[in-house]
Write a protein that holds these residues in place. Structure first.
Motif, PDB file in Angstrom:
ATOM      1  N   MET A  54       0.850  -1.189   0.000  1.00 28.03           N
ATOM      2  CA  MET A  54       0.000   0.000   0.000  1.00 28.03           C
ATOM      3  C   MET A  54       0.881   1.233   0.000  1.00 28.03           C
ATOM      4  O   MET A  54       1.937   1.260   0.602  1.00 28.03           O
ATOM      5  CB  MET A  54      -0.865  -0.053   1.267  1.00 28.03           C
ATOM      6  CG  MET A  54      -1.813   1.097   1.374  1.00 28.03           C
ATOM      7  SD  MET A  54      -1.520   2.012   2.873  1.00 28.03           S
ATOM      8  CE  MET A  54      -2.072   3.616   2.393  1.00 28.03           C
ATOM      9  N   THR A  55       0.430   2.240  -0.708  1.00 22.78           N
ATOM     10  CA  THR A  55       1.172   3.496  -0.721  1.00 22.78           C
ATOM     11  C   THR A  55       0.200   4.631  -1.020  1.00 22.78           C
ATOM     12  O   THR A  55      -0.899   4.395  -1.492  1.00 22.78           O
ATOM     13  CB  THR A  55       2.299   3.456  -1.766  1.00 22.78           C
ATOM     14  OG1 THR A  55       3.010   4.671  -1.706  1.00 22.78           O
ATOM     15  CG2 THR A  55       1.755   3.280  -3.165  1.00 22.78           C
ATOM     16  N   ARG A  73      -2.039  -8.348  -7.502  1.00 26.19           N
ATOM     17  CA  ARG A  73      -1.678  -9.760  -7.384  1.00 26.19           C
ATOM     18  C   ARG A  73      -2.332 -10.600  -8.474  1.00 26.19           C
ATOM     19  O   ARG A  73      -1.933 -11.734  -8.708  1.00 26.19           O
ATOM     20  CB  ARG A  73      -2.134 -10.301  -6.033  1.00 26.19           C
ATOM     21  CG  ARG A  73      -1.343  -9.721  -4.916  1.00 26.19           C
ATOM     22  CD  ARG A  73      -1.988 -10.000  -3.596  1.00 26.19           C
ATOM     23  NE  ARG A  73      -1.251  -9.295  -2.578  1.00 26.19           N
ATOM     24  CZ  ARG A  73      -0.132  -9.749  -2.043  1.00 26.19           C
ATOM     25  NH1 ARG A  73       0.323 -10.924  -2.400  1.00 26.19           N
ATOM     26  NH2 ARG A  73       0.528  -9.041  -1.166  1.00 26.19           N
ATOM     27  N   VAL A 110       1.039   2.127 -12.232  1.00 26.74           N
ATOM     28  CA  VAL A 110       2.397   2.301 -12.731  1.00 26.74           C
ATOM     29  C   VAL A 110       3.126   0.972 -12.565  1.00 26.74           C
ATOM     30  O   VAL A 110       2.941   0.281 -11.567  1.00 26.74           O
ATOM     31  CB  VAL A 110       3.131   3.406 -11.942  1.00 26.74           C
ATOM     32  CG1 VAL A 110       4.506   3.651 -12.506  1.00 26.74           C
ATOM     33  CG2 VAL A 110       2.321   4.685 -11.957  1.00 26.74           C
ATOM     34  N   VAL A 111       3.914   0.637 -13.579  1.00 31.21           N
ATOM     35  CA  VAL A 111       4.660  -0.621 -13.558  1.00 31.21           C
ATOM     36  C   VAL A 111       6.142  -0.289 -13.563  1.00 31.21           C
ATOM     37  O   VAL A 111       6.595   0.559 -14.325  1.00 31.21           O
ATOM     38  CB  VAL A 111       4.311  -1.470 -14.794  1.00 31.21           C
ATOM     39  CG1 VAL A 111       5.213  -2.684 -14.860  1.00 31.21           C
ATOM     40  CG2 VAL A 111       2.869  -1.888 -14.746  1.00 31.21           C
ATOM     41  N   ARG A 112       6.883  -0.947 -12.687  1.00 26.50           N
ATOM     42  CA  ARG A 112       8.347  -0.803 -12.706  1.00 26.50           C
ATOM     43  C   ARG A 112       8.924  -2.141 -13.115  1.00 26.50           C
ATOM     44  O   ARG A 112       8.748  -3.139 -12.422  1.00 26.50           O
ATOM     45  CB  ARG A 112       8.855  -0.409 -11.328  1.00 26.50           C
ATOM     46  CG  ARG A 112      10.360  -0.527 -11.200  1.00 26.50           C
ATOM     47  CD  ARG A 112      10.797  -0.274  -9.783  1.00 26.50           C
ATOM     48  NE  ARG A 112      12.225  -0.538  -9.663  1.00 26.50           N
ATOM     49  CZ  ARG A 112      12.751  -1.235  -8.664  1.00 26.50           C
ATOM     50  NH1 ARG A 112      12.000  -1.727  -7.718  1.00 26.50           N
ATOM     51  NH2 ARG A 112      14.045  -1.426  -8.605  1.00 26.50           N
ATOM     52  N   HIS A 145      12.163  -9.122 -11.197  1.00 22.80           N
ATOM     53  CA  HIS A 145      10.764  -8.937 -10.818  1.00 22.80           C
ATOM     54  C   HIS A 145      10.159  -7.683 -11.426  1.00 22.80           C
ATOM     55  O   HIS A 145      10.856  -6.844 -11.991  1.00 22.80           O
ATOM     56  CB  HIS A 145      10.594  -8.932  -9.306  1.00 22.80           C
ATOM     57  CG  HIS A 145      11.687  -8.242  -8.580  1.00 22.80           C
ATOM     58  ND1 HIS A 145      11.865  -6.900  -8.636  1.00 22.80           N
ATOM     59  CD2 HIS A 145      12.686  -8.737  -7.816  1.00 22.80           C
ATOM     60  CE1 HIS A 145      12.904  -6.581  -7.928  1.00 22.80           C
ATOM     61  NE2 HIS A 145      13.439  -7.670  -7.421  1.00 22.80           N
ATOM     62  N   THR A 187       7.297  -4.681 -10.363  1.00 24.47           N
ATOM     63  CA  THR A 187       6.507  -4.121  -9.271  1.00 24.47           C
ATOM     64  C   THR A 187       5.362  -3.310  -9.868  1.00 24.47           C
ATOM     65  O   THR A 187       5.575  -2.511 -10.781  1.00 24.47           O
ATOM     66  CB  THR A 187       7.380  -3.237  -8.375  1.00 24.47           C
ATOM     67  OG1 THR A 187       8.492  -4.000  -7.936  1.00 24.47           O
ATOM     68  CG2 THR A 187       6.600  -2.762  -7.176  1.00 24.47           C
ATOM     69  N   VAL A 188       4.167  -3.557  -9.363  1.00 22.03           N
ATOM     70  CA  VAL A 188       2.978  -2.898  -9.898  1.00 22.03           C
ATOM     71  C   VAL A 188       2.326  -2.106  -8.777  1.00 22.03           C
ATOM     72  O   VAL A 188       2.149  -2.604  -7.672  1.00 22.03           O
ATOM     73  CB  VAL A 188       1.982  -3.929 -10.454  1.00 22.03           C
ATOM     74  CG1 VAL A 188       0.790  -3.226 -11.070  1.00 22.03           C
ATOM     75  CG2 VAL A 188       2.652  -4.826 -11.463  1.00 22.03           C
ATOM     76  N   ARG A 189       1.993  -0.858  -9.093  1.00 21.02           N
ATOM     77  CA  ARG A 189       1.217  -0.029  -8.180  1.00 21.02           C
ATOM     78  C   ARG A 189      -0.124   0.203  -8.833  1.00 21.02           C
ATOM     79  O   ARG A 189      -0.194   0.809  -9.898  1.00 21.02           O
ATOM     80  CB  ARG A 189       1.893   1.320  -7.971  1.00 21.02           C
ATOM     81  CG  ARG A 189       2.659   1.392  -6.710  1.00 21.02           C
ATOM     82  CD  ARG A 189       3.254   2.755  -6.497  1.00 21.02           C
ATOM     83  NE  ARG A 189       4.317   2.621  -5.502  1.00 21.02           N
ATOM     84  CZ  ARG A 189       5.076   3.600  -5.118  1.00 21.02           C
ATOM     85  NH1 ARG A 189       4.933   4.791  -5.646  1.00 21.02           N
ATOM     86  NH2 ARG A 189       6.005   3.408  -4.200  1.00 21.02           N
ATOM     87  N   GLN A 229       0.291  -2.094  -3.867  1.00 15.78           N
ATOM     88  CA  GLN A 229       1.566  -2.394  -4.522  1.00 15.78           C
ATOM     89  C   GLN A 229       1.921  -3.851  -4.303  1.00 15.78           C
ATOM     90  O   GLN A 229       1.743  -4.381  -3.203  1.00 15.78           O
ATOM     91  CB  GLN A 229       2.646  -1.485  -3.934  1.00 15.78           C
ATOM     92  CG  GLN A 229       4.023  -1.794  -4.463  1.00 15.78           C
ATOM     93  CD  GLN A 229       5.038  -0.765  -4.007  1.00 15.78           C
ATOM     94  OE1 GLN A 229       4.757   0.413  -3.928  1.00 15.78           O
ATOM     95  NE2 GLN A 229       6.237  -1.234  -3.716  1.00 15.78           N
ATOM     96  N   ALA A 230       2.384  -4.489  -5.352  1.00 19.22           N
ATOM     97  CA  ALA A 230       2.842  -5.871  -5.219  1.00 19.22           C
ATOM     98  C   ALA A 230       4.014  -6.084  -6.158  1.00 19.22           C
ATOM     99  O   ALA A 230       4.112  -5.458  -7.208  1.00 19.22           O
ATOM    100  CB  ALA A 230       1.728  -6.853  -5.541  1.00 19.22           C
ATOM    101  N   THR A 231       4.924  -6.944  -5.730  1.00 26.19           N
ATOM    102  CA  THR A 231       6.078  -7.295  -6.548  1.00 26.19           C
ATOM    103  C   THR A 231       5.887  -8.716  -7.060  1.00 26.19           C
ATOM    104  O   THR A 231       5.673  -9.632  -6.266  1.00 26.19           O
ATOM    105  CB  THR A 231       7.360  -7.179  -5.723  1.00 26.19           C
ATOM    106  OG1 THR A 231       7.475  -5.833  -5.270  1.00 26.19           O
ATOM    107  CG2 THR A 231       8.577  -7.528  -6.540  1.00 26.19           C
ATOM    108  N   LEU A 232       5.942  -8.870  -8.375  1.00 32.15           N
ATOM    109  CA  LEU A 232       5.721 -10.184  -8.988  1.00 32.15           C
ATOM    110  C   LEU A 232       7.057 -10.693  -9.501  1.00 32.15           C
ATOM    111  O   LEU A 232       7.826  -9.948 -10.109  1.00 32.15           O
ATOM    112  CB  LEU A 232       4.746 -10.060 -10.162  1.00 32.15           C
ATOM    113  CG  LEU A 232       3.509  -9.196  -9.919  1.00 32.15           C
ATOM    114  CD1 LEU A 232       2.782  -8.961 -11.228  1.00 32.15           C
ATOM    115  CD2 LEU A 232       2.590  -9.885  -8.948  1.00 32.15           C
ATOM    116  N   ARG A 233       7.317 -11.955  -9.247  1.00 30.72           N
ATOM    117  CA  ARG A 233       8.549 -12.545  -9.792  1.00 30.72           C
ATOM    118  C   ARG A 233       8.371 -12.786 -11.270  1.00 30.72           C
ATOM    119  O   ARG A 233       7.383 -13.382 -11.697  1.00 30.72           O
ATOM    120  CB  ARG A 233       8.837 -13.871  -9.096  1.00 30.72           C
ATOM    121  CG  ARG A 233       9.989 -13.794  -8.116  1.00 30.72           C
ATOM    122  CD  ARG A 233      10.268 -15.145  -7.542  1.00 30.72           C
ATOM    123  NE  ARG A 233      10.617 -16.110  -8.576  1.00 30.72           N
ATOM    124  CZ  ARG A 233      11.781 -16.103  -9.217  1.00 30.72           C
ATOM    125  NH1 ARG A 233      12.696 -15.218  -8.927  1.00 30.72           N
ATOM    126  NH2 ARG A 233      12.027 -17.004 -10.165  1.00 30.72           N
TER     127      ARG A 233
END
Lengths: 435, 414
Positions: free
Chosen positions: A1-2, A54, A89-91, A133, A135-137, A148-152
């Protein structure tokens, strides 16, 4: 969360009700508390309405390999498996040296749909560049809060050595052709092979007239020669600690790669077999039995992952490595550094073993800075620097002399000069028939 | 992920598909489960602190003297509670204005204890005039002056024995005895009744008749305190004096009742919303820190190569020469380099000795042998200046020799 900047602005906007309503009601503290509760409730509402990051499925499409300095596009496919539209936003977390143009992209993925996120990569380091990975917000409809979650999502891009020295290849190939039997103007030596007979034309060397054939044909006939073929070239690359040193802002090992690629390209066109081994205390890379375009592809692929190791080169094992590749007479090219007599003891001790069976060329990068420093003598500091540079050049000259005395050739040059110099030395040896 | 929608690409492209549940960020539930232990520790700590505070507060001796809400020995909770049980409405005013408003209501007895003299004479007089009956505990000299001008302080009673009533005040008669303490003397011309005499003309309690009620001055103020109310006839006296009417206004002036003089202070000038606004700005800063500080996924690790400039050993050696003033060694290095180049320029074989080179050089330049030998071999540099001048001489020698051997102008000065 952000939270987003919008949320910060919303909280800050509370100044207005706190002053206005607070002055009217006389209870600004209560107004403040209510405003904060309102902000939190709005944020929680926004958060609960955001699509879950997710639920994203990831897939990648990456070019398997690229040359250093070129730009490629890596594509990241994001599939929204949830039931809400994902805005956010996708990193794409590439390593910095993969040189991503930007690693944040804004995306909108409707439910049950897929979108592509392209990333331009301009790697600035050789080797395997990885991404682990994503990271998606995912922001809510009000844009106040995000989940926010980080996907492998692993992926890799192999960055090959640039092979800038290929610009020297056409001129060297032309010189190689000059050696060929197309003209009879050539050096005769014991290694050149008889090719064919042809009619004399003006300008041919009269010494190459074959009188017996002339008598048979009643016409003047000359012999033609061609350079020897199907010889073996073994390139041994030193990946020990001295190869890590940077000369003119390029590690020695990269110059050695350039030189060996040019030599291999040239030798394989000339019909010789090229084998390559990168060694320090164990084999870091090896290419054997490849020819033509396949050879260069295998070479760059093998070189991509080789980095200098901070250990001392084990010269005693090098003759064994060469023997593993071939027992025939061959041209052994040792790409190393000849700096100081102390550091070159190992090399000098095994050279006799190699020179007794093979033709050996020791190629080394010299530092143009030393030569320049030895000539600059403006003030006291520069004079001492010149003295140290002169001493370094003397050391180099002594080691070179010792190497020559042991029967090997020495090729030195600055990072730009070494690859063509090594190619020229190969052509000269071939012309002299010493392969 | 359905396989049918995969993009078709050349073989050069590697296609990687992540698994279903490949999410590395822990769920909120997992985070909560991990944090439950520390949350428990925090809750227990808070409970312990609160319980400790609650348990230790009962025995504390702080709180205002003769405060009807103060259960400490110096407080007066016992008296107030007994009065309440007897049906007296004990009123605790918030401040002077409140006290004045309450005092104006009929049937109110005012109990006043102001040892620090927070009330001005005017305020005190106004309050006493407003109230029906007044009981003034431990009046100070100033207070006596303003409300009972005929009564004077007469010091503490001489001995520690209880004082007996010896007057016809109903409360005093019921009490019979009272704790000793400060006494009063009064002008016999005033209409006053003295009780509990310490000697012939000094009384612990003096009652004066005012317009609409009585003004009772009680010297020993602690007769109503929790500590001494049980002694002698204190309790009976206190209940009798304070419980005369149904309403008892128990007023203990505080610092807030001091009348301000001069210009308004900073607290009165600041608007009421200033503190909430600044706190809101502080909260905004905290939220902004969270906004900017929240990391967008984990950091990416990468092994970086060591950077080893090849010229580093060279520079190190140069600095070493300079620091230990190895002048001869430095100059010799320059000389050996120059000799090698001179030999090549002059066309001498590699095996030529130093003196062959110097002689050939001298011959080519037409200069004395000794000069050339001095530059190339013999001169020992004594100072830093010698080092620089020898270096310059060597460079010049090389240049001149090259020019002498090849008379064409040099294309590039070295």
């Amino acid at each position: 969360m952000t939270v987003s900047g919008r949320f910060v602005a919303l909280v800050a906007f509370g100044v207005v009700p706190v002053i206005v309503l607070g002055s009217i009601t006389g209870e600004p503290g209560v107004v403040l508390g209510l405003w904060l509760v309102f902000c939190v409730l709005l944020g929680v509402l926004d958060l609960s309405l955001a699509a879950s990051p997710r639920q994203l499925g990831t897939a990648r499409s990456i070019p398997a390999r690229t040359r250093l300095g070129e730009t490629v596009t890596s594509e990241l496919y994001l599939t929204n498996r949830g039931s809400r539209t994902l805005r956010g936003v996708v990193r794409d977390a590439w390593q910095p040296s993969a040189g991503p143009a930007t690693n944040r992209s804004r995306v909108t993925i409707p439910a049950r749909e897929r979108r592509v996120v392209p990333v331009e990569l301009t790697p600035f380091r050789r080797g395997e560049r990885r991404v682990e990975h994503v990271t998606v917000r995912s922001s809510g409809p009000l844009g106040l809060c995000s989940r926010q979650a980080t996907l492998r999502s692993p992926g890799q891009l192999r960055v090959l050595p640039p092979f800038h020295a290929r610009k020297h290849l056409p001129s060297r190939l032309a010189r190689l052709r000059e050696l060929d039997g197309a003209t009879s103007v050539m050096v005769r030596g014991q290694g050149t092979e008889f090719d064919s007979l042809r009619e004399y034309v003006r300008g041919d060397d009269v010494r190459s007239i074959d009188w017996r054939a002339t008598a048979r044909r009643r016409d003047v006939v000359v012999r033609t020669w061609r350079p020897e073929r199907d010889r073996r070239v073994v390139i041994v690359l030193d990946t020990g600690r001295t190869s890590a040193a940077r000369v003119a802002d390029e590690p020695r090992i990269d110059t050695a790669f350039e030189a060996s690629l040019l030599l291999a390209a040239l030798a394989t066109r000339a019909g010789d077999r090229v084998d390559f081994v990168a060694y320090d205390r164990r084999v870091r890379g090896r290419v054997q039995g490849a020819t033509g375009a396949d050879l260069l592809a295998k070479l760059v692929d093998s070189m991509a992952g080789i980095d200098p190791e901070l250990i001392e080169m084990d010269w005693a094992a090098v003759p064994g490595q060469v023997r593993n590749i071939t027992t025939q007479h061959s041209l052994v090219v040792l790409l190393t550094s000849i700096d100081a007599p102390g550091a070159s003891t190992g090399l000098l001790s095994v050279l006799p073993q190699l020179t007794s069976r093979h033709t050996v060329v020791v190629a080394s990068v010299t530092d143009p800075f030393a030569l320049e420093a030895s000539r600059t003598r403006g003030n006291r500091e520069e004079v001492y620097l010149a003295a140290a540079a002169e001493r370094a050049l003397l050391d180099q000259a002594r080691v070179s002399a010792a190497v020559r005395q042991l029967g090997a050739e020495v090729v030195t040059g600055s990072p730009e000069e070494l690859p063509p110099a090594l190619a020229d030395s190969y052509i000269a040896l071939k012309a002299a028939g010493r392969l | 992920m359905t396989a049918t929608k995969l993009p078709t690409r050349a073989d050069a492209y590697a296609f990687v598909n992540a698994g279903e549940n490949d999410v590395t960020t822990p769920r909120a539930r997992t985070v909560a489960r991990r944090a439950v232990f520390w949350l428990g520790v925090a809750v227990v700590a808070v409970i312990v602190v609160v319980a400790t505070l609650l348990l230790t507060r009962g025995g504390s001796t702080d709180g205002a003297e003769l405060d009807p809400a103060n259960p400490a020995p110096t407080g007066a909770k016992a008296t107030a509670e007994v009065l309440r049980a007897q049906g007296v409405d004990v009123i605790l005013p918030d401040g002077y204005d409140d006290a004045l408003a309450e005092a104006r209501r009929s049937g109110t007895t005012l109990a006043l204890y102001d040892p620090a003299g927070y009330l001005t004479d005017e305020r005190l007089t106004e309050l006493v005039d407003a109230a029906g009956s007044t009981v003034l505990f431990g009046p100070t000299f100033g207070q006596l002056q303003s409300v009972a001008s005929g009564v004077f302080a007469a010091g503490a009673s001489d001995n520690d024995d209880a004082l007996s009533a010896e007057c016809d005040l109903p409360a005093a008669e019921r009490a019979e005895t009272l704790s000793p303490g400060p006494t009063f003397r009064f002008d016999p011309t005033t209409d006053a009744t003295g009780c509990f005499p310490a000697d012939s003309d000094r009384f612990a309690v003096v009652q004066l008749s005012t317009g609409d009620g009585d003004l009772t001055l009680v010297g020993p103020a602690d007769v109503v305190s929790n500590d001494s109310v049980i002694r002698h006839g204190n309790a009976a006296f206190a209940l009798g004096v304070l419980g005369e009417t149904d309403r008892l206004l128990w007023y203990l002036p505080t610092l807030a009742d001091v009348e301000s003089t001069g210009p308004p202070d900073i607290a009165q000038l600041t608007p009421i919303w200033l503190v909430p606004t600044t706190s809101l700005l502080g909260i905004t800063v905290l939220v902004a820190m969270f906004w900017r500080g929240r990391r967008f996924g984990p950091l990416v690790a990468e092994d970086l190569p060591v950077t080893v400039p090849a010229g580093e050993t060279l520079e190190g050696r140069a600095r070493l020469y300079q620091r230990i003033s190895a002048r001869t060694r430095a100059v010799d290095a320059l000389r050996i380099g120059a000799l090698g180049r001179l030999g090549r320029t002059l066309g001498l074989p590699r095996t030529a000795t130093v003196y062959e080179v110097t002689d050939a050089c001298a011959a080519a330049l037409g200069r004395p042998r000794e000069d050339i030998r001095g530059i190339l071999v013999d001169t020992i540099p004594e100072s830093e200046r010698d080092v620089v001048s020898l270096s310059d001489a060597l460079a010049e020698l090389e240049r001149d020799t090259a020019a002498a051997v090849d008379p064409r102008p040099p294309s590039r000065p070295s």
